[in-house]
Every structure is written in structure tokens, then in C-alpha cells.
Write a protein that holds these residues in place. Structure first.
Motif, mmCIF file in Angstrom:
data_model
loop_
_atom_site.group_PDB
_atom_site.id
_atom_site.type_symbol
_atom_site.label_atom_id
_atom_site.label_comp_id
_atom_site.label_asym_id
_atom_site.label_seq_id
_atom_site.Cartn_x
_atom_site.Cartn_y
_atom_site.Cartn_z
ATOM 1 N N LEU A 21 0.826 -1.210 0.000
ATOM 2 C CA LEU A 21 0.000 0.000 0.000
ATOM 3 C C LEU A 21 0.865 1.267 0.000
ATOM 4 O O LEU A 21 0.650 2.182 -0.799
ATOM 5 C CB LEU A 21 -0.928 -0.020 1.224
ATOM 6 N N VAL A 22 1.851 1.309 0.878
ATOM 7 C CA VAL A 22 2.681 2.514 0.908
ATOM 8 C C VAL A 22 3.553 2.604 -0.348
ATOM 9 O O VAL A 22 3.770 3.680 -0.896
ATOM 10 C CB VAL A 22 3.549 2.622 2.193
ATOM 11 N N TRP A 23 4.000 1.471 -0.811
ATOM 12 C CA TRP A 23 4.787 1.453 -2.044
ATOM 13 C C TRP A 23 3.982 2.069 -3.195
ATOM 14 O O TRP A 23 4.473 2.921 -3.945
ATOM 15 C CB TRP A 23 5.168 0.012 -2.396
ATOM 16 N N ASP A 24 2.750 1.614 -3.325
ATOM 17 C CA ASP A 24 1.915 2.102 -4.418
ATOM 18 C C ASP A 24 1.620 3.590 -4.253
ATOM 19 O O ASP A 24 1.507 4.318 -5.240
ATOM 20 C CB ASP A 24 0.607 1.313 -4.482
ATOM 21 N N LEU A 25 1.505 4.016 -3.012
ATOM 22 C CA LEU A 25 1.298 5.442 -2.774
ATOM 23 C C LEU A 25 2.488 6.232 -3.311
ATOM 24 O O LEU A 25 2.323 7.176 -4.084
ATOM 25 C CB LEU A 25 1.117 5.698 -1.271
ATOM 26 N N TYR A 26 3.697 5.830 -2.928
ATOM 27 C CA TYR A 26 4.881 6.557 -3.383
ATOM 28 C C TYR A 26 5.030 6.482 -4.895
ATOM 29 O O TYR A 26 5.311 7.480 -5.554
ATOM 30 C CB TYR A 26 6.149 6.001 -2.721
ATOM 31 N N ALA A 27 4.862 5.291 -5.425
ATOM 32 C CA ALA A 27 5.041 5.116 -6.874
ATOM 33 C C ALA A 27 4.047 5.996 -7.624
ATOM 34 O O ALA A 27 4.395 6.658 -8.598
ATOM 35 C CB ALA A 27 4.867 3.652 -7.248
ATOM 36 N N GLY A 28 2.817 6.026 -7.132
ATOM 37 C CA GLY A 28 1.782 6.805 -7.795
ATOM 38 C C GLY A 28 2.015 8.305 -7.680
ATOM 39 O O GLY A 28 1.490 9.088 -8.468
ATOM 40 N N LEU A 29 2.795 8.703 -6.705
ATOM 41 C CA LEU A 29 3.071 10.126 -6.518
ATOM 42 C C LEU A 29 4.332 10.552 -7.262
ATOM 43 O O LEU A 29 4.739 11.702 -7.182
ATOM 44 C CB LEU A 29 3.227 10.441 -5.027
#
Length: 420
Positions: A147-155
RNA sequence: GUGGGUGUAGCCUAAGGGUUAGGGCACCUGGUUGUGGCCCAGGAGAUUGUGGGUUCGAAUCCCACCACUCACCCCA
């Protein structure tokens, strides 16, 4: 009059910065909801005891960083230095442990630690917090991490990598601590004073000492991963397999130990370049003993805390494009008091029709009003004056094209809402 | 808690002992009647972070405090 300024370590988030916050929160919320997390809000302050027990006496957070005060009733309260303890308290107090497990929760909000501010570190800072309670499956660990990975990647973050380690469990930790202590016993004269103290109070912390003289000792120190019990080793093994499966890069970091006592098994952080020394952009792990420690039934849990200020620092450093927040598209200018009354009516009609509108204030010349309209960045300026009232048709100026047309007052709202 | 750096209008900055602290951005008003952006002219906005000291004279030198900032520590 004294000139007031914000308290040390606090931030004013001005309108011009709000789009970053809005964007990050919206993405975080969306990712959480897609994975079945539900929002929980807990108080910004709790009984001091809750944090002291949960985070652990002897940790820096509890010993020197808490904003603690006594209220008028004599109660010892503390502004939350993190979310987990309060969320656990809410889980127990509200009987969430009898709900269908696991319970997946997320929160947003300010947290407080009394610390010297520096780049990326504030006394009031904002966390996005995620917890999965009631299941010890390493799949829960990997979901939190993803979840946090996807948050960073998406940002727009690049070159992401988790720092990963295990801090074992009550079954294997004493054994490892003993091994670590006996190793350090042979190197006592080589290490710094802080580490000698740490060896007694929180021995694992010697591993992340930054003092130059301690580095070679740390390099030769035994690894916890070689001393995990079967269950903890198995847990880590499966987690690594899952991370590989999802393509989330990680580096085993034998020195990663966290400043809060409650962690068991999995601990991880993500570091970001370019925001100074405070590079940890999130930190988390598993805490299987915490709920029981706080008086609930034995319940495993895993979670992560994300620092939003640091994320936004990184985004600014990367020049990440963030959509701007909506502003009104129409500015209503007026000449004369009859026209002003008509303008007042018009802006409200527009807003009811979901069209954002500015009302010109005061009684000014048209030049001044149009200048304001231009600076406000609107698409259309509506001009209402005696002429318009007489003919029953407003002048509508397209600010980009610099052209204007006459629109019947009765059709104005439809005309404007049809163009946006 | 410990160290380093920095404090001149809302923001960026000039003046490094000597008359009313200069400029740029932003803001306001004009450049004939009711038309923005560019340009031109004008205006407002600063107890030079605060307090003390040295000096005939301090934004400028000295001291203290405060704040900001970076780093240690710790973490988000």
C-alpha cells in the motif's frame, strides 16, 4: 502589540500548497479503500499512560519527546506522538476485536513530538496511518507494505526500496540479545558511551548507532536473522517471497531496529533521497504483543505510519505535477447599486447551479474590477451596469479570448453552466 | 539537550560606521465618459528579529536573548 509567530516546529500550510496535501490524501485514501481499509479517527490526545505503556518507557519518544500536560481535572494527558497506541485503545474499547477479523483501519491527522526541528522534521507533523489487526498472516505485512509502495510510486517517487529486518518475538529475542551482548562484551572499549548505556536499556538499538567508532563493531555484530526462531524465520521467509512476487524491491538491513518497543517480527522503512538527513518517509512493522499489553485479548497486528510533510518535500524536489484545486470560473462585476444587487443575486444563483462565482466587492470602476477578474484567473467576467439592466441582458466577457457577448439575464445561469 | 549558519517591508534583495535605509516582485491609484493582461506615471508598505553596550553618529562593531535553518540525537 507583540508580533505573534507560529510555535517552533509548526507549519502554516498556505492555500498555494493545499493542492499537494489534497492530492496526497486523496491517493492515500483511495488506495486504502481499494484494499478494504476503513477510516477511524481517534483523539489527538490520550492518557499519558497509554503511550508510555504502548510505545515503551525508555524510548526517546516517551522519555523526551511527548507533549504532556495536566488538564483542569488533574488528568495526565499527552498529544499523540503516533497513531498506533490510540488506534489499539479504540479497537479494544469499542469491541472491534469481536468483529470479523482482520480489522483494517486507516487514519490521517496531526501528531506531535517535541524535537529540534530540521529539514523534514517538525513538532507537529501529519501522518497517514494504516493498521491490520487480528491476523498474523505475512500476507497482511505485504499488503501494508504494498500500500505505501503504491502510494509513493503513484506520486512519482522513483528507485523505491524497502529497508527490511526482523526483530523476532518474545521467544527468540532474549536469545539473540544474549548473543549480541556477549559479542559487545568483547568490544566494550571500542564503542561509544551511548552504546554502553543502550546495551543495558535497549540493546537492539546499538545496531543503529551512528558514532564513527561503533561502525566496525556493528559491522561484525551477529545478525538477528541468524537467530530467529522457526516461526519468525518462516514468517520473514514467506514475506520475502510475497515481496518478490509483487516486485517490491527490498534490502535486508540488519541494522534496522525501530525506536518504538512494540515491534515484533517485521520492521521496515522506506527512505527517500533529497530531503536531508530525515530520509525515512515511512516506518512500520508488526506488533503482535501490543494489544494484549494494552489490556486487550492477544491479537496480532501490523501497520505503517507515513509522514506527509516528507512526502510533499520529495514531490517538490522531483517537481511532480499536481492538479490544482478548483477556483471559480466566473467573476461578476457591477456598476451602480441596482446592478450590485442583481450581481449579488446572480452569484448565488450560479453557485446553486454548481458554477463557482466571485462577487466583486465595493463600488469600483470597471477597470479595477476587470483587473481583479483577470488576476483571479476566471474564464468569464459578467458585467452588470445600467445599460444591462435596461436591456435585460448582461455582458459576458471571455477573458482568454478577449471577446464579449450579450446574454439575456434569464438565460445567464444556463449559459454559464453549459460552458464548463 | 549539543553544535554550525542566518535574521533589512508579504517575498527576493542593496547599503560593511556618516544626511529622510535604495531597488525588484506582489499590492493600490491614475493614464477622461463602462473594459483586465503589456507599457508609462504615481502611491502605500520597514520601530533594519528583540534588548542592551561601544561611538559625536549603528542596518553596519560587541554582548545577550529570540526566531529561522542545517546537522547530531531520534524518527514520520
Amino acid at each position: 502589540m507583540p508580533r505573534y509567530q507560529r510555535p517552533t516546529g509548526t507549519l502554516d500550510i498556505l492555500p498555494e500548497d493545499q493542492h499537494y496535501w489534497d492530492h496526497v490524501r486523496a491517493r492515500a485514501r483511495r488506495l486504502a479503500e481499494l484494499a478494504g481499509f476503513e477510516r477511524i479517527d481517534v483523539p489527538m490526545f490520550e492518557a499519558t499512560q497509554l503511550f508510555a505503556r504502548g510505545i515503551g518507557a525508555g524510548t526517546d519518544v516517551v522519555d523526551k519527546e511527548m507533549y504532556t500536560f495536566t488538564d483542569k481535572g488533574g488528568k495526565q494527558l499527552t498529544l499523540r506522538p503516533e497513531f498506533t497506541a490510540g488506534v489499539m485503545r479504540a479497537y479494544i474499547e469499542n469491541g472491534l476485536h469481536v468483529h470479523l477479523q482482520p480489522v483494517k483501519l486507516y487514519s490521517f491527522g496531526p501528531t506531535f513530538r517535541y524535537d529540534r526541528p530540521q529539514a523534514g522534521r517538525y513538532r507537529q507533523f501529519t501522518q497517514f496511518n494504516v493498521e491490520i489487526l487480528g491476523d498474523q498472516d505475512p500476507a497482511a505485512d505485504v499488503e501494508v507494505m504494498a500500500l505505501v509502495w503504491d502510494l509513493y510510486a503513484g506520486l512519482g517517487f522513483r528507485n523505491l526500496e524497502f529497508q527490511l529486518n526482523s526483530t523476532g518475538c518474545p521467544r527468540c529475542r532474549p536469545g539473540y540479545v544474549a548473543v549480541l551482548k556477549s559479542y559487545y562484551a568483547e568490544h566494550l572499549d571500542e564503542i561509544c558511551e551511548d552504546c554502553r548505556r543502550r546495551l543495558e536499556r535497549s540493546p537492539l538499538r546499538v545496531l543503529d548507532c551512528k558514532a564513527g567508532r561503533c561502525q566496525s563493531v556493528i559491522a561484525g555484530a551477529p545478525h538477528f536473522l541468524d537467530h530467529l526462531c522457526h516461526e519468525c524465520a518462516e514468517h520473514l521467509h514467506t514475506l520475502r517471497e510475497y515481496l518478490d512476487l509483487l516486485g517490491r524491491r527490498y534490502a535486508i538491513n540488519h541494522r534496522l531496529v525501530r525506536g518504538l518497543d512494540y515491534y515484533t517480527k517485521t520492521v521496515f522503512e522506506v527512505w527517500a533521497a533529497g530531503i536531508g538527513a530525515q530520509a525515512a518517509v515511512c516506518g512500520g512493522g508488526r506488533y503482535d504483543g501490543l494489544i494484549e499489553l494494552l489490556g486487550g485479548p492477544p491479537t496480532p497486528g501490523v501497520g505503517v505510519a507515513v509522514g506527509l510533510e516528507r512526502i510533499i518535500l520529495v514531490m517538490k524536489g522531483l517537481d511532480v505535477e499536481v492538479p490544482s484545486l478548483p477556483t471559480p470560473r466566473v467573476f461578476v462585476a457591477h456598476l451602480g447599486s441596482r446592478a450590485k444587487r442583481e450581481a449579488l443575486r446572480l452569484v448565488h444563483a450560479l453557485r446553486h447551479a454548481d458554477v463557482g462565482a466571485w462577487l466583486s466587492y465595493g463600488e469600483r470602476g470597471l477597470k479595477s474590477q476587470l483587473r481583479e477578474a483577470g488576476k483571479r484567473g476566471v474564464r468569464y467576467a459578467v458585467i452588470l451596469g445600467e445599460d444591462e439592466l435596461a436591456t435585460g441582458a448582461a455582458t459576458v466577457r471571455d477573458m482568454d479570448a478577449g471577446e464579449q457577448v450579450s446574454v439575456e439575464l434569464a438565460e445567464l445561469v444556463d449559459w454559464l453552466s453549459g460552458r464548463g
